[in-house]
Design a protein around this motif. Structure first.
Motif, PDB file in Angstrom:
ATOM      1  N   ARG A 336     -22.446  69.508 147.881  1.00 48.26           N
ATOM      2  CA  ARG A 336     -23.016  70.524 148.462  1.00 48.26           C
ATOM      3  C   ARG A 336     -22.203  72.039 148.833  1.00 48.26           C
ATOM      4  O   ARG A 336     -22.587  72.728 148.499  1.00 48.26           O
ATOM      5  CB  ARG A 336     -23.551  69.999 149.997  1.00 48.26           C
ATOM      6  N   SER A 337     -20.899  71.556 149.075  1.00 48.66           N
ATOM      7  CA  SER A 337     -19.996  72.725 149.461  1.00 48.66           C
ATOM      8  C   SER A 337     -19.699  73.400 148.088  1.00 48.66           C
ATOM      9  O   SER A 337     -20.158  74.607 148.027  1.00 48.66           O
ATOM     10  CB  SER A 337     -18.789  72.243 149.983  1.00 48.66           C
ATOM     11  N   MET A 338     -19.358  72.523 146.826  1.00 50.38           N
ATOM     12  CA  MET A 338     -19.337  73.348 145.553  1.00 50.38           C
ATOM     13  C   MET A 338     -20.379  73.831 145.143  1.00 50.38           C
ATOM     14  O   MET A 338     -20.341  74.884 144.313  1.00 50.38           O
ATOM     15  CB  MET A 338     -18.516  72.515 144.675  1.00 50.38           C
ATOM     16  N   SER A 339     -21.481  73.589 145.347  1.00 51.40           N
ATOM     17  CA  SER A 339     -22.756  73.947 144.882  1.00 51.40           C
ATOM     18  C   SER A 339     -23.207  75.494 145.453  1.00 51.40           C
ATOM     19  O   SER A 339     -23.596  76.300 144.886  1.00 51.40           O
ATOM     20  CB  SER A 339     -24.055  73.038 144.948  1.00 51.40           C
ATOM     21  N   GLN A 340     -22.879  75.718 147.050  1.00 55.25           N
ATOM     22  CA  GLN A 340     -23.159  76.684 147.380  1.00 55.25           C
ATOM     23  C   GLN A 340     -22.051  77.865 147.007  1.00 55.25           C
ATOM     24  O   GLN A 340     -22.628  78.881 146.772  1.00 55.25           O
ATOM     25  CB  GLN A 340     -22.898  76.601 148.996  1.00 55.25           C
ATOM     26  N   LYS A 341     -20.692  77.409 146.814  1.00 54.18           N
ATOM     27  CA  LYS A 341     -19.618  78.440 146.151  1.00 54.18           C
ATOM     28  C   LYS A 341     -20.115  78.839 144.937  1.00 54.18           C
ATOM     29  O   LYS A 341     -19.812  79.981 144.524  1.00 54.18           O
ATOM     30  CB  LYS A 341     -18.527  77.777 146.493  1.00 54.18           C
ATOM     31  N   LEU A 342     -20.512  77.884 143.938  1.00 53.68           N
ATOM     32  CA  LEU A 342     -21.174  78.384 142.775  1.00 53.68           C
ATOM     33  C   LEU A 342     -22.153  79.054 142.587  1.00 53.68           C
ATOM     34  O   LEU A 342     -22.177  80.102 141.949  1.00 53.68           O
ATOM     35  CB  LEU A 342     -21.176  77.028 142.043  1.00 53.68           C
ATOM     36  N   VAL A 347     -23.405  81.115 139.554  1.00 53.01           N
ATOM     37  CA  VAL A 347     -23.357  79.853 138.305  1.00 53.01           C
ATOM     38  C   VAL A 347     -24.045  78.652 139.012  1.00 53.01           C
ATOM     39  O   VAL A 347     -23.864  78.447 140.356  1.00 53.01           O
ATOM     40  CB  VAL A 347     -21.652  79.681 138.155  1.00 53.01           C
ATOM     41  N   THR A 348     -25.009  78.182 138.311  1.00 55.15           N
ATOM     42  CA  THR A 348     -25.481  76.869 138.709  1.00 55.15           C
ATOM     43  C   THR A 348     -24.786  75.758 138.333  1.00 55.15           C
ATOM     44  O   THR A 348     -23.943  75.742 137.303  1.00 55.15           O
ATOM     45  CB  THR A 348     -26.849  76.632 138.175  1.00 55.15           C
ATOM     46  N   PRO A 349     -24.877  74.619 138.932  1.00 58.65           N
ATOM     47  CA  PRO A 349     -24.045  73.280 138.650  1.00 58.65           C
ATOM     48  C   PRO A 349     -24.290  72.825 137.236  1.00 58.65           C
ATOM     49  O   PRO A 349     -23.480  72.297 136.444  1.00 58.65           O
ATOM     50  CB  PRO A 349     -24.783  72.260 139.572  1.00 58.65           C
ATOM     51  N   ASP A 350     -25.703  73.074 136.709  1.00 58.55           N
ATOM     52  CA  ASP A 350     -26.113  72.795 135.303  1.00 58.55           C
ATOM     53  C   ASP A 350     -25.251  73.453 134.468  1.00 58.55           C
ATOM     54  O   ASP A 350     -24.836  73.095 133.402  1.00 58.55           O
ATOM     55  CB  ASP A 350     -27.589  72.605 134.995  1.00 58.55           C
ATOM     56  N   GLU A 351     -25.028  74.929 134.666  1.00 62.01           N
ATOM     57  CA  GLU A 351     -24.329  75.661 133.742  1.00 62.01           C
ATOM     58  C   GLU A 351     -23.047  75.414 133.696  1.00 62.01           C
ATOM     59  O   GLU A 351     -22.335  75.408 132.548  1.00 62.01           O
ATOM     60  CB  GLU A 351     -24.518  77.260 134.246  1.00 62.01           C
ATOM     61  N   VAL A 379     -17.694  83.143 133.258  1.00 60.37           N
ATOM     62  CA  VAL A 379     -19.051  82.962 133.204  1.00 60.37           C
ATOM     63  C   VAL A 379     -19.552  83.886 134.135  1.00 60.37           C
ATOM     64  O   VAL A 379     -20.602  84.599 133.775  1.00 60.37           O
ATOM     65  CB  VAL A 379     -19.338  81.357 133.774  1.00 60.37           C
ATOM     66  N   LYS A 380     -18.888  84.328 135.295  1.00 61.74           N
ATOM     67  CA  LYS A 380     -19.527  85.209 136.153  1.00 61.74           C
ATOM     68  C   LYS A 380     -19.294  86.624 136.032  1.00 61.74           C
ATOM     69  O   LYS A 380     -20.006  87.564 136.366  1.00 61.74           O
ATOM     70  CB  LYS A 380     -19.046  84.697 137.765  1.00 61.74           C
ATOM     71  N   GLY A 381     -18.363  86.894 135.257  1.00 61.76           N
ATOM     72  CA  GLY A 381     -17.723  88.285 134.871  1.00 61.76           C
ATOM     73  C   GLY A 381     -18.466  88.992 133.909  1.00 61.76           C
ATOM     74  O   GLY A 381     -19.052  88.354 133.192  1.00 61.76           O
TER      75      GLY A 381
END
Length: 479
Positions: A336-342, A347-351, A379-381
């Motif tokens: 949950r924590s990592m999903s929110q940070k991503l 960035v989604t967990p699937d990506e 990915v994000k930049g």
């Protein structure tokens, strides 16, 4: 926190640091203990509800001042309306006085460092003086101080700073404030130019007796330098200048009309537009600075977020070898924590899971912290120049490999065609052999059939020999 930073001058110090200026040791010694900062944060004057209440009181007080101005026409407290508004104003004055005392208790002597606080302090003192003068029956001399209370509304301007919903309004107000110095110099230049044109107009038109006879209003518009200055101001503001000034001058003194047109070009289309251009340029600069500040804050926030993700990475490393396998990586990004940070990084967990191979640059089936953070940044930049060049080089290499593979496939295709032609020849030969073999088999069958019939005939003859004896035929006698 913004109020404390403004009071302590931290915004100015940070601006000077960004500009590359050296900060003196005395300015650097302007430090506070952590306990003092925490005390100021916990103070009632720092709470959002208190500041919101003060803003609401300011707005209500501004409305009351307007209603009082329209309703009350006397300074005598014996009047019922005047007494009611006086009581209400006394209540507002008490609230603002209490606010000032609370802020002084919060900031101590630093309260007088902020110009806004000094401005509010002056308004409170004037309000108290106005109340005392009204009670003493000497309110006539304090009418100016009473009218200045309306400027307390400017405090709302400071309160809306940082609110996204009124960001455009704040930029315009800040642009006006920052352009104040330029506006003063433009005003000086405008006064000088207006004076010069007024002297010219008075000399050419105001002192000419024939002009006064032909134009009765010449003394009003051009009779003195001050009157000519007012006329020039009327002309440059385009206030009924054609019928009142331009047409009479064009008929009587054409040269004065030329000077008047020059004033319009220089002052209306020149000086005033310069002022507008300066204000627009300042507003644009403020917008750019605000954007750069937002980008800096965003970069700092992303840095802290990546550091937090890196800490989670180390926590998820159960083997403590500095690597995460695909199974551990999936478990980490599904948390949950990592999903929110991503999600904050876009960035989604699937990506993230699909990019595991991209992050695994050394192709060992694991991901290191450096590979993980580098992959997230890619990915994000936005694509950097180096990344684009690498992508172009990679694409060109893949094109060359594909070209070689196409050539090899073409060569294999040619060999397959050659083999196919040979197989066709072999097939034709096999077809001929099969037809000959079938003909041979037919002949063999015929031969075997003939041999079987011959054998039957022979067997029949043998059988007949065994059962039938030969008949003795008497030979005829010879004569």
């Amino acid at each position: 926190m913004d109020a404390i930073n403004g009071v302590l001058g931290r915004d100015r110090l940070q601006t000077r640091r960004d500009a590359g200026e050296l900060i003196s040791c005395f300015e650097q010694f302007n430090a506070e203990l952590r306990q003092e900062v925490d005390r100021r944060k916990a103070h009632l004057a720092h709470s959002g509800k208190f500041n919101g209440f003060i803003v609401l009181v300011i707005l209500v007080n501004t409305i009351v001042i307007g209603v009082e101005t329209d309703s009350v026409r006397t300074d005598d407290l014996q009047d019922g309306q005047k007494m009611a508004f006086f009581v209400v104003e006394g209540l507002f004055g008490f609230i603002f006085f209490a606010e000032m005392v609370l802020r002084i208790n919060q900031l101590s002597w630093d309260y007088f460092v902020d110009p806004w606080n000094i401005f509010d302090y002056s308004l409170v003192v004037l309000s108290c003086s106005d109340i005392v003068a009204t009670l003493s029956g000497q309110a006539g001399g304090m009418r100016l101080a009473s009218s200045l209370r309306i400027f307390r509304l400017l405090r709302v301007v400071r309160s809306i700073k940082g609110l996204a919903i009124v960001q455009g309004l704040w930029m315009i107000i800040q642009g006006l404030l920052d352009s104040a110095k330029t506006m003063v110099w433009v005003a000086f230049a405008l006064i000088i130019l207006v004076y010069c044109f007024a002297v010219s107009m008075t000399t050419l038109t105001g002192h000419d007796p024939k002009t006064k006879e032909a134009w009765p209003d010449a003394d009003v518009f051009m009779g003195s330098v001050l009157g000519s200055m007012l006329t020039v101001v009327q002309v440059i503001t385009l206030d009924q200048w054609t019928s009142d000034v331009a047409r009479p001058l064009l008929e009587i003194v054409p040269i004065s009309f030329s000077v008047l047109m020059m004033a319009i070009v220089v002052l209306t289309f020149g000086t005033l537009n310069i002022l507008v251009a300066v204000m627009v340029e300042r507003v644009g600069q403020i917008a750019q600075d605000s954007k750069q500040t937002s980008q800096k804050i965003l970069v700092q926030t992303e840095t802290l977020l990546l550091q937090s993700i890196l800490d989670d990475f180390h926590d998820a490393d159960s083997q403590e070898n500095g690597h995460l396998e695909l199974k551990e990586f999936r478990k980490l990004i599904r948390g949950r924590s990592m999903s929110q940070k991503l999600s904050l990084l876009g960035v989604t967990p699937d990506e993230a899971e699909s990019l595991f191979e991209l992050m695994d640059v050394d192709k060992n089936g694991t991901v290191t912290p450096g590979e993980f953070i580098s992959g997230l940044e890619k990915v994000k930049g936005n694509a950097r120049g180096q990344d684009v060049v690498q992508l172009i080089c990679f694409a060109q290499k893949q094109v060359l490999r594909a070209t070689r593979f196409v050539a090899k496939v073409q060569a294999l295709n040619d060999k397959v065609d050659e083999i196919q032609s040979r197989m066709n020849v072999i097939g034709k030969s096999l077809t001929i052999e099969l037809s000959e073999k079938q003909a041979s088999m037919v002949r063999t069958e015929k031969t075997f059939s003939s041999a079987a019939q011959r054998q039957l005939v022979i067997m029949q003859l043998d059988k007949n020999r065994m059962h039938n004896y030969p008949v003795t035929v008497k030979e005829p006698e010879t004569p």
